[in-house]
Design an enzyme around this catalytic site. Structure first.
Site, mmCIF file in Angstrom:
data_model
loop_
_atom_site.group_PDB
_atom_site.id
_atom_site.type_symbol
_atom_site.label_atom_id
_atom_site.label_comp_id
_atom_site.label_asym_id
_atom_site.label_seq_id
_atom_site.Cartn_x
_atom_site.Cartn_y
_atom_site.Cartn_z
ATOM 1 C CE LYS A 199 -1.122 3.719 -3.601
ATOM 2 N NZ LYS A 199 -1.094 4.296 -2.239
ATOM 3 C CG ASP A 220 1.256 9.308 -5.518
ATOM 4 O OD1 ASP A 220 0.360 9.870 -4.866
ATOM 5 O OD2 ASP A 220 1.081 8.250 -6.133
#
Length: 314
Positions: free
Chosen positions: A228, A218
């Site tokens: 994550k 991300d």
């Protein structure tokens, strides 16, 4: 491949990923606030998909005559960790200021995302050997992007090259993106896949059943990546057992200005941990920590697979 999102009649339609794999249903977004809700509630998730959705949210705002700077700030606040969200909003604002329509920018961004992911797959395929078993965490597939995928895009490219590969997917608690989404994608492509609980990843590596680990990201910074929750645990096990650990991500996920530990780690609702299928598995008043992401430092990363090639972490 099932479409993650599509634009039709000046409306954005998002595949409701909270209902996968059992129900395929699209949510219609008529306003930019509908898009914000879709991002916050994880109907759409995955850094590239969030970025493209944000661009379409900006387009809906422009069509409604909204103040673009104001709605840009609102959209950016939807999920603070994914750098693609900020990148997409800023790109729309920049190109709109130069005379382009936000709709055209968003449509182009969607097309570019698929092309970029296929390029990532092409470069990533070069590190996959025949008969490899690849472990992945969370979902960095077509469902996390406008199409094709990053980490799963590499696996998809290897499969398309007729390499004999096996995939192990961590379930990825608490929202189960691995179990619900990554396994679903692999089954759709007839790619051999096994599902394991998160705590079994180290065990599988210790047994010699994992040849490579590939995850998405991300946010990528000079000193590591945010991905994550649970990614760090996987990376540490891979380091212990000398298993190559790769990150697959587009250049739009790179943050060249900040250190990775400056990343705001999103904290999500306790109910994600306390409940399964709406039923409490622990007492309602239990104190919960529910960080959505963790940090994998660069010394744990073998390489970062991008559309520009495979980069060595700094």
């Amino acid at each position: 491949m099932i479409r993650t999102l599509y634009w039709e009649n000046n409306r954005l339609f998002l595949l409701d990923q909270t209902k996968l794999p059992h129900t395929i249903e699209y949510v219609e977004c008529r306003t930019y606030t509908d898009v914000i809700d879709g991002i916050k509630t994880m109907k759409v998730r995955g850094a590239p998909a969030i970025g493209v959705s944000a661009a379409y949210g900006m387009a809906l705002g422009e069509l409604a005559g909204e103040d673009m700077d104001v709605i840009g700030d609102e959209i950016k606040s939807a999920r603070p960790t994914a750098v693609n969200l900020f990148w997409a909003v800023d790109k729309v604002l920049d190109l709109v200021s130069r005379g382009k329509s936000a709709v055209d920018v968003a449509i182009e961004m969607e097309k570019d995302d698929v092309a970029i992911n296929k390029k990532i797959g092409e470069y990533g395929n070069s590190i996959i050997d025949d008969n490899d078993t690849i472990l992945t965490h969370c979902n960095a597939g077509a469902l996390a992007c406008a199409g094709y995928g990053t980490a799963l895009g590499v696996i998809r490219a290897a499969h398309e090259a007729n390499k004999n590969i096996d995939v192990i997917c961590d379930e990825t608690r608490p929202v189960l993106q691995g179990a619900r989404l990554s396994v679903f994608e692999m089954q759709q492509e007839n790619i051999p896949v096994r599902l394991i609980v998160d705590g079994a990843a180290g065990h599988m590596m210790q047994k010699g059943e994992v040849d490579k680990v590939i995850i998405g990201a991300d946010r990528v910074a000079k000193d590591g990546v945010a991905n994550k929750i649970g990614s760090l645990m996987v990376a540490l096990a891979a380091k212990r057992y000398d298993i190559p650990f790769y990150v697959a991500a587009p250049m739009s996920t790179f943050d060249f200005e900040n250190n990775i530990f400056d990343t705001i780690i999103e904290q999500r609702l306790p109910e994600e941990v306390l409940c399964i299928n709406g039923k409490y598995i622990s007492k309602k008043q239990t104190n919960v920590e529910n960080p959505a992401f963790d940090i994998v430092e660069s010394d744990l990363i073998t390489g970062i697979i991008t559309e520009e090639g495979i980069k060595k972490p700094l």
